[in-house]
Write an enzyme that holds these catalytic residues in place. Sequence first.
Site, PDB file in Angstrom:
ATOM      1  N   GLY A 164      36.320  40.620  37.118  1.00 52.57           N
ATOM      2  CA  GLY A 164      35.259  40.738  36.120  1.00 52.57           C
ATOM      3  C   GLY A 164      34.043  41.469  36.655  1.00 52.57           C
TER       4      GLY A 164
ATOM      5  N   ARG B 278      42.141  43.353  35.444  1.00 50.35           N
ATOM      6  CA  ARG B 278      42.863  42.177  35.925  1.00 50.35           C
ATOM      7  C   ARG B 278      44.342  42.525  35.870  1.00 50.35           C
ATOM      8  NH1 ARG B 278      39.131  38.052  36.186  1.00 50.35           N
ATOM      9  NH2 ARG B 278      37.374  38.248  34.766  1.00 50.35           N
TER      10      ARG B 278
ATOM     11  N   ASP C 258      37.897  35.959  44.028  1.00 47.37           N
ATOM     12  CA  ASP C 258      38.922  35.261  44.820  1.00 47.37           C
ATOM     13  C   ASP C 258      40.310  35.862  44.593  1.00 47.37           C
ATOM     14  OD1 ASP C 258      38.821  34.369  42.183  1.00 47.37           O
ATOM     15  OD2 ASP C 258      39.576  32.380  42.669  1.00 47.37           O
TER      16      ASP C 258
ATOM     17  N   SER D 115      41.015  38.953  43.726  1.00 47.32           N
ATOM     18  CA  SER D 115      41.049  40.267  44.393  1.00 47.32           C
ATOM     19  C   SER D 115      41.216  40.103  45.899  1.00 47.32           C
ATOM     20  CB  SER D 115      39.752  41.022  44.128  1.00 47.32           C
ATOM     21  OG  SER D 115      39.490  41.077  42.760  1.00 47.32           O
TER      22      SER D 115
ATOM     23  N   THR E  43      31.429  37.248  43.270  1.00 47.20           N
ATOM     24  CA  THR E  43      31.657  36.070  42.442  1.00 47.20           C
ATOM     25  C   THR E  43      30.366  35.689  41.762  1.00 47.20           C
ATOM     26  OG1 THR E  43      31.670  33.667  42.674  1.00 47.20           O
ATOM     27  CG2 THR E  43      31.746  34.900  44.683  1.00 47.20           C
ATOM     28  N   ILE E  44      30.320  35.908  40.477  1.00 46.92           N
ATOM     29  CA  ILE E  44      29.093  35.614  39.732  1.00 46.92           C
ATOM     30  C   ILE E  44      28.798  34.110  39.789  1.00 46.92           C
ATOM     31  CG2 ILE E  44      30.040  35.149  37.429  1.00 46.92           C
ATOM     32  CD1 ILE E  44      28.023  37.338  36.466  1.00 46.92           C
ATOM     33  N   ASP E  45      29.854  33.309  39.961  1.00 47.38           N
ATOM     34  CA  ASP E  45      29.692  31.850  39.987  1.00 47.38           C
ATOM     35  C   ASP E  45      29.285  31.326  41.365  1.00 47.38           C
ATOM     36  OD1 ASP E  45      30.538  31.974  37.402  1.00 47.38           O
ATOM     37  OD2 ASP E  45      32.532  31.140  37.766  1.00 47.38           O
TER      38      ASP E  45
ATOM     39  N   ASP F  14      31.185  30.932  43.920  1.00 43.72           N
ATOM     40  CA  ASP F  14      32.151  29.888  44.269  1.00 43.72           C
ATOM     41  C   ASP F  14      33.043  30.219  45.464  1.00 43.72           C
ATOM     42  OD1 ASP F  14      33.584  31.832  42.988  1.00 43.72           O
ATOM     43  OD2 ASP F  14      34.523  30.525  41.506  1.00 43.72           O
TER      44      ASP F  14
ATOM     45  N   ARG G  13      32.772  28.599  35.955  1.00 46.20           N
ATOM     46  CA  ARG G  13      34.065  28.038  35.545  1.00 46.20           C
ATOM     47  C   ARG G  13      34.393  26.762  36.321  1.00 46.20           C
ATOM     48  NH1 ARG G  13      37.743  31.077  33.060  1.00 46.20           N
ATOM     49  NH2 ARG G  13      39.464  30.535  34.436  1.00 46.20           N
TER      50      ARG G  13
HETATM   51  P1  ATP Z   1      36.627  37.143  38.977  1.00 46.52           P
HETATM   52  O1  ATP Z   1      35.430  36.719  39.755  1.00 46.52           O
HETATM   53  O2  ATP Z   1      36.272  37.998  37.831  1.00 46.52           O
HETATM   54  O3  ATP Z   1      37.562  36.030  38.624  1.00 46.52           O
HETATM   55  P2  ATP Z   1      38.851  37.987  40.563  1.00 46.52           P
HETATM   56  O4  ATP Z   1      39.004  38.989  41.656  1.00 46.52           O
HETATM   57  O5  ATP Z   1      39.171  36.571  40.932  1.00 46.52           O
HETATM   58  O6  ATP Z   1      37.392  38.131  39.986  1.00 46.52           O
HETATM   59  P3  ATP Z   1      41.237  38.255  38.984  1.00 46.52           P
HETATM   60  O7  ATP Z   1      41.408  38.865  37.641  1.00 46.52           O
HETATM   61  O8  ATP Z   1      41.686  36.851  39.194  1.00 46.52           O
HETATM   62  O9  ATP Z   1      39.697  38.432  39.309  1.00 46.52           O
HETATM   63  O10 ATP Z   1      42.000  39.149  40.057  1.00 46.52           O
HETATM   64  C1  ATP Z   1      41.692  40.525  40.274  1.00 46.52           C
HETATM   65  C2  ATP Z   1      42.902  41.240  40.788  1.00 46.52           C
HETATM   66  O11 ATP Z   1      43.474  40.525  41.894  1.00 46.52           O
HETATM   67  C3  ATP Z   1      43.996  41.370  39.738  1.00 46.52           C
HETATM   68  O12 ATP Z   1      44.534  42.681  39.816  1.00 46.52           O
HETATM   69  C4  ATP Z   1      44.998  40.312  40.135  1.00 46.52           C
HETATM   70  O13 ATP Z   1      46.320  40.639  39.801  1.00 46.52           O
HETATM   71  C5  ATP Z   1      44.851  40.224  41.637  1.00 46.52           C
HETATM   72  N1  ATP Z   1      45.194  38.875  42.068  1.00 46.52           N
HETATM   73  C6  ATP Z   1      44.712  37.726  41.541  1.00 46.52           C
HETATM   74  N2  ATP Z   1      45.263  36.654  42.149  1.00 46.52           N
HETATM   75  C7  ATP Z   1      46.128  37.140  43.075  1.00 46.52           C
HETATM   76  C8  ATP Z   1      47.022  36.535  44.030  1.00 46.52           C
HETATM   77  N3  ATP Z   1      47.125  35.219  44.161  1.00 46.52           N
HETATM   78  N4  ATP Z   1      47.750  37.365  44.810  1.00 46.52           N
HETATM   79  C9  ATP Z   1      47.649  38.700  44.697  1.00 46.52           C
HETATM   80  N5  ATP Z   1      46.834  39.325  43.824  1.00 46.52           N
HETATM   81  C10 ATP Z   1      46.086  38.576  43.019  1.00 46.52           C
HETATM   82 MG    MG Z   2      38.579  34.723  40.073  1.00 52.08          MG
END
Ligand code: ATP
Ligand code: MG
Length: 455
Positions: free
Chosen positions: A91, A157, A183, A185, A211-213, A215, A258
């Site tokens: 995000g 995502r 997390d 990513s 991480t905007i949260d 966390d 969240r």
């Molecule tokens: P946000 O703070 O917005 O949640 P995020 O990085 O956690 O950020 P996600 O949409 O969960 O956002 O993941 C971003 C990218 O990382 C996506 O392309 C997703 O497929 C990949 N990803 C998420 N979880 C995993 C995992 N366990 N193993 C490998 N890749 C992952």
């Molecule tokens: Mg996340």
Amino acid sequence: MTSSASSTALTVTRLGECRHDSPLAKYIAGRGTNEHYVDEDDRVLFDDTISLVRERDVALDELPSFEPGGPRRKIFFAPGTAKVAVVTCGGLCPGLNDVIRGLVLELCNHYGVRQVCGFRYGFAGLVPSNGHPVVPLTPERVDKINELGGTILGTSRGAQDPEIMADTLVELGIDILFVIGGDGSMRGAAGIAAVLTRRALPIGVIGIPKTIDNDIPYIGQSFGFQTSFAVAAASIQAARVEARSAVGGVGLVRVMGRHSGFIACYAALANHDADFVLIPEVPFRLDGDGGFLACLRRRVQDRGSAVVVVAEGAGQELLTPARAEPTARTDDSPSAAVDASGNATLADIGVFLRDRITSDFGAAEQPLTLKYIDPGYAIRSVPAQPSDSVYCVRLAQAAVHAAMAGRTDMVVGRRHNRFVHVPIAMAVSIRNQVAPDGDLWLSVLESTAQPFEMR
Ligand code: ATP
Ligand code: MG
């Protein structure tokens, strides 16, 4: 209690021996002193109190500690020839463009790197069949991008195959990949690093956690957090003005968070406008004399109005699936239950509380004028405030120092006011949360004068 973090778990992987002289010498050793270089043998202690150190009962050298961030005298990659790529995933968050800009400027202007490129739309950009061409990133291209919200590279995502992503890095001759994301990513970055290690390829993968949260653990405060809670605080102020202007005024503000209520706590503390703060870490009851609804009615009776700040992940246990409306994630939700990356979508506590407060005041025949404010996406998309911009550029510099010194499978963070290297496995091992018995929550209780427990 001491944490289970061990020296082994905090050890950062290195691609190999550092043989090249750092080109930063002309900036930081110009006056006959090398004092700005990081001593490779130095460490930043994990613990910050004498009692925690005592509890471990080990020798000084065996205390858990982080590798310090900062420039090294000797680096792994030859500055002129290294090829670098950047990707932003997950995000939006204030400061993404600041970090991109910080990386490009540090790489090009100080390490003499001549080729930096960006992958478009998150990890999808590393998979050629998705058809997103890579874009060159130069100091000219990143000029003033920090004044914009969002990310100039785009984001996404959704799962991508780490083998294919590793193939892409090899085909493009990339030496270092910077992953800016949350997390998920970071787990994705660790997956790519694992493939590269298995193939014995000296390609570094460095994360800058977003991480905007707030966390993610062990990294201090995450970038964009200060901007986020400042925007949330403005909404709370608006809610206070609305509430004070009406008979039985209640302002209800739903903010992000969240699993961790940091934005709710900081935004509420910023100007003491909140009467109640509800966060995921502190469960509460709605009904009964000591429940939230009765407490709210009493507060409105006593003071004429009240402001409630609720984090999006608070009170999820109160919502049955039948009553729950999933939190809107219209940009990337393939189903009501999970988003494209498999994260569970939450039930909407804000709308639920709005309805329950309305029916509860109605049943008690107590006057109510309720204003519901959800700053939502407005928080994620604003440009970073100066304090965050400073943090972003410094995180980016620390990430470049680590990458050029051949570190991999790690993220940069702050510990005890110093930049540190944290193995990705540690950074995704637990979630950073507001401790219900900690000093932040105590400050919130003191500021709001809400009951210690509403259970
Ligand atoms: P946000 O703070 O917005 O949640 P995020 O990085 O956690 O950020 P996600 O949409 O969960 O956002 O993941 C971003 C990218 O990382 C996506 O392309 C997703 O497929 C990949 N990803 C998420 N979880 C995993 C995992 N366990 N193993 C490998 N890749 C992952
Ligand atoms: Mg996340």
